[in-house]
Scaffold this active site. Structure first.
Site, PDB file in Angstrom:
ATOM      1  N   GLU A  72       3.830  17.812  22.328  1.00  0.00           N
ATOM      2  CA  GLU A  72       2.636  18.565  22.740  1.00  0.00           C
ATOM      3  C   GLU A  72       1.631  17.683  23.479  1.00  0.00           C
ATOM      4  O   GLU A  72       0.972  18.126  24.430  1.00  0.00           O
ATOM      5  CB  GLU A  72       1.969  19.227  21.532  1.00  0.00           C
ATOM      6  CG  GLU A  72       2.692  20.457  21.005  1.00  0.00           C
ATOM      7  CD  GLU A  72       3.894  20.140  20.120  1.00  0.00           C
ATOM      8  OE1 GLU A  72       4.089  18.944  19.796  1.00  0.00           O
ATOM      9  OE2 GLU A  72       4.640  21.065  19.753  1.00  0.00           O
ATOM     10  N   HIS A  94       1.332  27.997  10.832  1.00  0.00           N
ATOM     11  CA  HIS A  94       1.722  28.709  12.054  1.00  0.00           C
ATOM     12  C   HIS A  94       0.873  29.944  12.302  1.00  0.00           C
ATOM     13  O   HIS A  94       1.251  30.790  13.116  1.00  0.00           O
ATOM     14  CB  HIS A  94       3.191  29.148  11.986  1.00  0.00           C
ATOM     15  CG  HIS A  94       4.165  28.082  12.366  1.00  0.00           C
ATOM     16  ND1 HIS A  94       4.314  26.926  11.656  1.00  0.00           N
ATOM     17  CD2 HIS A  94       5.068  27.996  13.386  1.00  0.00           C
ATOM     18  CE1 HIS A  94       5.255  26.182  12.215  1.00  0.00           C
ATOM     19  NE2 HIS A  94       5.723  26.805  13.272  1.00  0.00           N
ATOM     20  N   ASP A 146      -1.647  26.249  15.963  1.00  0.00           N
ATOM     21  CA  ASP A 146      -1.589  25.212  14.928  1.00  0.00           C
ATOM     22  C   ASP A 146      -1.146  23.861  15.494  1.00  0.00           C
ATOM     23  O   ASP A 146      -1.355  22.829  14.864  1.00  0.00           O
ATOM     24  CB  ASP A 146      -0.593  25.634  13.849  1.00  0.00           C
ATOM     25  CG  ASP A 146      -0.813  27.060  13.409  1.00  0.00           C
ATOM     26  OD1 ASP A 146      -1.278  27.272  12.299  1.00  0.00           O
ATOM     27  OD2 ASP A 146      -0.547  27.975  14.226  1.00  0.00           O
ATOM     28  N   GLU A 194       7.432  23.816  25.612  1.00  0.00           N
ATOM     29  CA  GLU A 194       8.664  23.898  24.826  1.00  0.00           C
ATOM     30  C   GLU A 194       9.313  25.271  25.000  1.00  0.00           C
ATOM     31  O   GLU A 194       8.610  26.282  24.965  1.00  0.00           O
ATOM     32  CB  GLU A 194       8.321  23.631  23.354  1.00  0.00           C
ATOM     33  CG  GLU A 194       7.844  22.205  23.164  1.00  0.00           C
ATOM     34  CD  GLU A 194       6.838  22.026  22.041  1.00  0.00           C
ATOM     35  OE1 GLU A 194       6.785  22.886  21.144  1.00  0.00           O
ATOM     36  OE2 GLU A 194       6.101  21.031  22.068  1.00  0.00           O
TER      37      GLU A 194
END
Ligand SMILES: Cc1ncc(C[n+]2csc(CCOP(=O)(O)OP(=O)(O)O)c2C)c(N)n1
Ligand SMILES: [Mg+2]
Length: 819
Positions: free
Chosen positions: A528, A595, A553, A497
């Site tokens: 992902e 995160h 994460d 990404e």
């Protein structure tokens, strides 16, 4: 977002309407005479024989699983057998036109597909090449038992080879395609174009697009077929795989010379059921899987629903779809309607369907109807077809008997080190292909390279510490290694990404955008699972991939792809596949509970992954270099806290040229004699601060060791250090319960118990969610926690007042409360 594609309100806010085209359902209507214009008499016979072979293969398995005997031959097969009796026409139809360059990926129910693909490939390879393939595959291990007593043609020998290799693989024999390391649900044979089958439902959905990517990027001939079941279309990674495969950029931004859209058919082997759940009418709402295509792209994935009980209809569909792929119009979705009469597995009581339903499908059986078509069409008299079927059934039965024969087909000896040997390939490959790597500019013209050139690579400059802005940082170090590898390996691609114009979420790739064509560095969808899955597929085909997850994460989003795919395929292939994939994972801070987690323990626990977490520029460059020439999957953690960190330890600085730091070797960052502090990740800097206080204020000489790698890990320097100091604290930023350091501490206790003055002490983050940035010091280990732990649990520090509670009783309380 690329600047070349401009989005205007005028265009985007204008009134319009989304139109859908009709999706054909069972539209095949060709007569046998029409088929004669594209298929030979031999072809008609081959289709018949292939279907009959699969039926017999699966029937034998069904009988031995349920009765432990077939035609008087007893065998107890302990492993699984997901049978496809009833689905033969769809498997044979799928494989019939494919060449050895066309690769199929499959599911837990793919025996029929690998047999069909093998038979189809045999007919397209000349005799000399066939002999070569069989003779060279694992030095003739599968061929040898077959050669004795074989009197027929090379083609017949090859057919036996496929059946024997498959049976042997199922029965965990050394003569299996994958030395028995894969078994029923994972068997494959790449020389004939069958690639991994997957016991994770829909597993191939994210992997196969990576294989198609490899074909495009490296201009390889052939297409990819992803054979998955109807219920698999409920899996997120399958959707992600379709999205990844259908990205606009292949046609809008990539060099047209590469060939356009990805050459992949998502092929739904639609047998109407999951195990007992029914996608149509119960567990899904799309009714026809083909409808899904309409949601993916304007071409609706060229979706079509075909009669999978008619091999000729499936062949016809594949002929048209392969043509579309050749024209760069992929990907394609084909929904092939079929039915399995056999249970999902031998324990299936068919409680989810009526006898009458099964009877109706059995009456419409594809073998019976195909035979009828051939006889009525005057292609063959019934007698000839019966004879051909009996002939192939005899061969299948003979191969079954040979595969269960312990002399002809031995199992690896208990105590063999085969599994150990295939866990990692431990190879070194400079370039996975010989062609010139494609670059858009000379590195000397690259703005990032020019910027780095002015940076200081040593811990000090003119006798003073280097200011952050001038320091050659961890971010620069990773970039430098990667940039070099892009010049060395033409197959290397990086994706994830925000990888391209943004420069990677944390700027590591800044500069690569100018240097690399789209197909070597591109943005992926927020998928992902597809990012990691595609990297796996790309490597399976022979390339090297660098994939990125923006935050640790998000590993959960790619859980299966990391834990079951990336990690296992080298071993499950019996060492035949290599997976040179580096998965960069950035570990966050300041962004709270979802995160800012260090999840290194998860991947450390999974067999088959190399796991590293370098935290200095010197280590980051050397370890990225090592990871990118190796042949194993490497999970490469990076800390967002440290991207700007300059070199503090390596007096000679970070070399500009190539060097490697072997994965698995801890680094002694500072020598000492009284206490060992072992760290993993950014805790190195916390421990360094603690070490300085311990030395300055308490007279303790501290040895500071950075593991750098979690797996593999050489314990020798750790044991040596502990033998010297007798005391050890282990510090990391993962939550303390179950972290890597617990495992290192346990191993050190085993390896150096006699030398320890006190049990090893682990200092990790609290067993909590990561709190807000302002509160992080409550959560991540602080230098004083280390001092407090030393004072309470290893050696009281004179006159010292702890500021936190690091006592054993507090440890026990936390464990009891689960916090
Ligand atoms: C991720 C995952 N979930 C569940 C299972 C258990 N399971 C094995 S096969 C199967 C049904 C799969 O149905 P489908 O995709 O239609 O393939 P079919 O078995 O019909 O060939 C299930 C639920 C699994 N192996 N993997
Ligand atoms: Mg199904």
């Amino acid at each position: 977002m690329p600047k070349s594609i401009v989005l205007t309100p005028g265009a985007l806010l204008a009134e319009d309407r989304i139109r859908f085209a009709d999706i054909p359902v069972n539209a095949y209507a060709r007569s046998i005479d029409e088929e004669r214009s594209v298929l030979t008499t031999q072809d008609f016979l081959a289709i018949w024989q292939d279907m009959a072979a699969i039926r017999e293969f699966e029937t034998i398995l069904s009988e031995i699983k349920t009765k432990r005997v077939y035609r008087g031959v007893a065998y107890d097969h302990l492993g699984p057998a997901h049978l496809s009796i009833g689905q033969e026409a769809s498997a044979v139809g799928m494989a019939f036109l494919l060449t050895p360059d066309d690769h199929i990926y499959g599911s837990h129910r793919s025996h029929g597909e690998i047999l069909a693909k093998g038979f189809s490939a045999i007919r397209k390879i000349d005799e000399r090449a066939l002999v070569e393939v069989m003779g060279s595959y694992r030095d003739g291990a599968i061929l040898r038992p077959l050669e004795k007593g074989h009197r027929g043609s090379v083609e017949e020998l090859a057919i036996k080879f496929v059946i024997f290799g498959a049976f042997s693989e199922l029965f965990a024999k050394e003569t299996g395609f994958n030395r028995g390391m894969g078994g029923s649900m994972h068997a494959f044979f790449t020389p004939f174009g069958s690639y991994p089958n997957n016991a994770i439902v829909g597993g191939s959905g994210s992997i196969a697009p990576g294989a198609a990517l490899f074909k495009r990027v490296n201009r390889k001939p052939g297409v990819i077929v992803c054979n998955i079941g109807d219920a698999s279309f409920g899996c997120g990674p399958v959707w992600e795989g379709m999205t990844f495969a259908a990205m606009d950029q292949y046609r809008t931004l990539w060099d047209p010379a590469l060939g356009g859209g990805l050459p992949i058919v998502f092929h739904c082997m639609n047998n109407q059921y999951g195990m007992g759940g029914q996608p149509m009418g119960e567990t899904m709402g799309c009714r026809f899987i083909a409808r899904i295509g309409a949601g993916v792209n304007p071409e609706q994935l060229h979706a079509e629903r075909v009669n999978g009980y008619d091999a000729l209809a499936v062949i016809d569909a594949f002929r048209r779809k392969i043509q579309l792929l050749a024209e760069g119009k992929g990907p394609v979705l084909l929904d092939t309607v079929t039915y399995r009469y056999s249970g999902h597995s031998p324990s299936d009581a068919s409680s989810y369907r009526t006898r009458d339903e099964v009877d109706q499908w059995q009456k419409a059986d594809s073998l019976l109807s195909y035979k009828d078509t051939l006889v009525r069409g005057g292609v063959f008299p019934e007698h000839d077809l019966d004879e051909a079927r009996a002939g192939i059934e005899t061969i299948v039965f003979e191969m079954f008997k040979l595969a269960i024969d312990p002399q002809a087909a031995p199992r690896i000896a208990v105590g063999s080190d085969l599994v150990e040997r295939v866990m990692f390939s431990n190879g070194r490959v400079e370039a996975c292909d010989t062609r010139q790597p494609e670059l858009l500019q000379d590195w000397s013209e690259n703005p990032r390279v020019q910027q780095i050139r002015g940076k200081i690579r040593t811990p000090e400059h003119d006798g003073a510490p280097v200011p952050k802005l001038k320091a050659f940082s961890v971010r620069d170090a990773i970039f430098e290694a990667i940039a070099y590898r892009f010049s060395a390996d033409p197959t290397l691609v990086a994706f994830g990404e925000e990888n391209r114009d943004w420069g990677g979420a944390f700027g590591v790739y800044r500069g690569l955008t100018e240097a690399l064509p789209y197909h070597r560095l591109f943005n992926s969808p927020i998928s992902e699972a597809a990012v990691v899955g595609a990297a796996v597929g790309y490597a399976m085909e022979g390339g090297r991939a660098l994939a990125e997850l923006m935050y640790a994460d998000f590993m959960g989003r790619a859980g299966d792809e990391i834990f079951n795919q990336l990690s296992k395929w080298q071993a499950m292939s019996g060492g035949l596949l290599r997976l040179p994939v580096v998965l960069r994972i950035s570990v966050g801070v300041k962004y709270g509970a979802q995160h800012s987690q260090d999840w290194s323990a998860l991947v450390h626990h999974v067999p088959g992954l190399k796991v590293v977490y370098p935290v200095t520029p010197y280590d980051a460059k050397g370890m990225m270099n090592a990871a990118l020439v190796g042949t194993d999957p490497v999970v490469f953690f990076e800390s967002q806290r440290l991207y700007d960190m300059g070199e503090m330890f390596e007096a000679g600085g970070v070399p500009e040229g190539w060097y490697e730091i072997p994965i698995g070797e801890p680094s002694i960052k500072k020598a000492g004699t009284d206490l060992t502090i072992i760290t993993f990740g950014p805790a190195l800097y916390t421990a360094l601060a603690a070490a300085r206080t311990l030395e300055a204020q308490h007279g303790l000489s501290v040895e500071l060791v950075d593991l750098r790698s979690a797996n593999p890990l050489n314990f020798d320097p750790l044991v040596e250090s502990v033998r010297k100091t007798g005391k050890v604290v282990l510090v990391c930023e993962a939550v303390e319960r179950g972290c890597l350091m617990q495992s290192v501490a346990a191993n050190l206790t085993q390896l150096a118990f006699d030398a320890l003055d006190a049990p090893p002490v682990v200092v990790g983050s609290r067993n909590w969610i990561t709190p807000a940035a302002e509160l992080e010091s409550m959560f991540f280990p602080q230098p004083e926690w280390i001092l407090d732990a030393v004072h309470e649990r290893i050696k009281p520090l004179e006159g010292y007042e702890p500021s936190t509670n690091q006592t054993e009783s507090e440890l026990a309380r936390r464990l009891k409360e689960g916090i």
